[in-house]
Design a protein around this motif. Sequence first.
Motif, PDB file in Angstrom:
ATOM      1  N   ASN A   1       0.617  -1.591   0.182  1.00 24.36           N
ATOM      2  CA  ASN A   1      -0.114  -0.270   0.268  1.00 24.36           C
ATOM      3  C   ASN A   1       1.021   1.375  -0.089  1.00 24.36           C
ATOM      4  O   ASN A   1       0.731   2.131  -0.196  1.00 24.36           O
ATOM      5  N   ASP A   2       2.199   1.078   0.694  1.00 21.23           N
ATOM      6  CA  ASP A   2       3.172   2.098   0.827  1.00 21.23           C
ATOM      7  C   ASP A   2       3.696   2.458  -0.499  1.00 21.23           C
ATOM      8  O   ASP A   2       4.150   3.303  -0.826  1.00 21.23           O
ATOM      9  N   TYR A   3       4.015   2.111  -1.522  1.00 20.00           N
ATOM     10  CA  TYR A   3       4.921   1.486  -2.512  1.00 20.00           C
ATOM     11  C   TYR A   3       4.162   3.276  -3.088  1.00 20.00           C
ATOM     12  O   TYR A   3       5.319   3.994  -3.835  1.00 20.00           O
ATOM     13  N   PRO A   4       3.096   2.884  -3.439  1.00 18.83           N
ATOM     14  CA  PRO A   4       3.417   4.039  -4.996  1.00 18.83           C
ATOM     15  C   PRO A   4       3.289   5.609  -4.128  1.00 18.83           C
ATOM     16  O   PRO A   4       3.811   6.587  -4.972  1.00 18.83           O
ATOM     17  N   LYS A   5       3.599   5.608  -3.113  1.00 23.59           N
ATOM     18  CA  LYS A   5       3.741   6.888  -2.113  1.00 23.59           C
ATOM     19  C   LYS A   5       4.965   7.105  -1.583  1.00 23.59           C
ATOM     20  O   LYS A   5       5.838   8.211  -1.499  1.00 23.59           O
ATOM     21  N   GLN A   6       6.234   5.658  -2.942  1.00 26.28           N
ATOM     22  CA  GLN A   6       7.332   6.451  -1.863  1.00 26.28           C
ATOM     23  C   GLN A   6       8.326   6.798  -3.387  1.00 26.28           C
ATOM     24  O   GLN A   6       7.567   7.416  -4.112  1.00 26.28           O
ATOM     25  N   ASN A   7       9.139   8.019  -2.465  1.00 30.69           N
ATOM     26  CA  ASN A   7      10.063   8.593  -4.221  1.00 30.69           C
ATOM     27  C   ASN A   7      10.964   7.523  -4.677  1.00 30.69           C
ATOM     28  O   ASN A   7      11.005   5.652  -3.892  1.00 30.69           O
ATOM     29  N   GLY A   8      12.073   7.831  -5.630  1.00 27.21           N
ATOM     30  CA  GLY A   8      12.530   6.318  -5.968  1.00 27.21           C
ATOM     31  C   GLY A   8      13.963   5.647  -4.742  1.00 27.21           C
ATOM     32  O   GLY A   8      14.253   4.481  -5.173  1.00 27.21           O
ATOM     33  N   GLU A   9      14.478   5.571  -4.019  1.00 24.79           N
ATOM     34  CA  GLU A   9      14.979   5.463  -2.921  1.00 24.79           C
ATOM     35  C   GLU A   9      13.753   4.834  -2.116  1.00 24.79           C
ATOM     36  O   GLU A   9      14.276   3.387  -1.839  1.00 24.79           O
ATOM     37  N   GLY A  10      12.930   5.403  -0.980  1.00 26.85           N
ATOM     38  CA  GLY A  10      11.784   4.592  -0.690  1.00 26.85           C
ATOM     39  C   GLY A  10      11.775   2.850  -1.814  1.00 26.85           C
ATOM     40  O   GLY A  10      11.150   1.927  -1.191  1.00 26.85           O
ATOM     41  N   LYS A  11      11.263   3.570  -3.424  1.00 26.78           N
ATOM     42  CA  LYS A  11      11.156   2.375  -3.612  1.00 26.78           C
ATOM     43  C   LYS A  11      11.822   1.369  -4.142  1.00 26.78           C
ATOM     44  O   LYS A  11      11.871   0.161  -4.329  1.00 26.78           O
ATOM     45  N   LYS A  12      12.956   1.717  -4.123  1.00 26.31           N
ATOM     46  CA  LYS A  12      14.773   0.221  -3.772  1.00 26.31           C
ATOM     47  C   LYS A  12      14.195   0.430  -3.059  1.00 26.31           C
ATOM     48  O   LYS A  12      14.858  -1.362  -2.816  1.00 26.31           O
ATOM     49  N   THR A  13      14.428   0.606  -1.940  1.00 19.89           N
ATOM     50  CA  THR A  13      13.510  -0.334  -0.403  1.00 19.89           C
ATOM     51  C   THR A  13      13.133  -0.897  -0.023  1.00 19.89           C
ATOM     52  O   THR A  13      13.430  -2.676   0.026  1.00 19.89           O
ATOM     53  N   ILE A  14      11.632  -0.847  -0.771  1.00 22.25           N
ATOM     54  CA  ILE A  14      10.690  -2.188  -0.670  1.00 22.25           C
ATOM     55  C   ILE A  14      11.549  -3.046  -2.077  1.00 22.25           C
ATOM     56  O   ILE A  14      11.218  -3.829  -1.566  1.00 22.25           O
ATOM     57  N   ASN A  15      11.853  -2.512  -3.007  1.00 22.56           N
ATOM     58  CA  ASN A  15      11.950  -3.595  -4.196  1.00 22.56           C
ATOM     59  C   ASN A  15      13.200  -4.693  -3.285  1.00 22.56           C
ATOM     60  O   ASN A  15      13.222  -5.699  -3.937  1.00 22.56           O
TER      61      ASN A  15
END
Length: 84
Positions: A31-45
């Motif tokens: 649920n939080d993935y679309p709200k993340q910036n590039g670094e956040g998305k990288k961490t989730i991935n």
Amino acid sequence: MKRTVKEKVNYNKGRKTEFSGGYTLGVMLYNDYPKQNGEGKKTINSIVGDSKELAKAGDQWSKGVMCGMRDAANERKAKRKRKG
């Protein structure tokens, strides 16, 4: 009767097992993935990639993460299909 992801999260919050903790985190990450910036998305991935490998090896927490993400994705897709 089919349960919603919200009902499953509430159930798993009360269980206090490795799987249930991972499940709750998996739904939150999805649920939080679309709200993340590039670094956040990288961490989730990265978390998802590691969890996928560990789940294949039988780790219960990682299986919970992957199941939570799957259920959240399936619910989102079903809602979009109904709106059609």
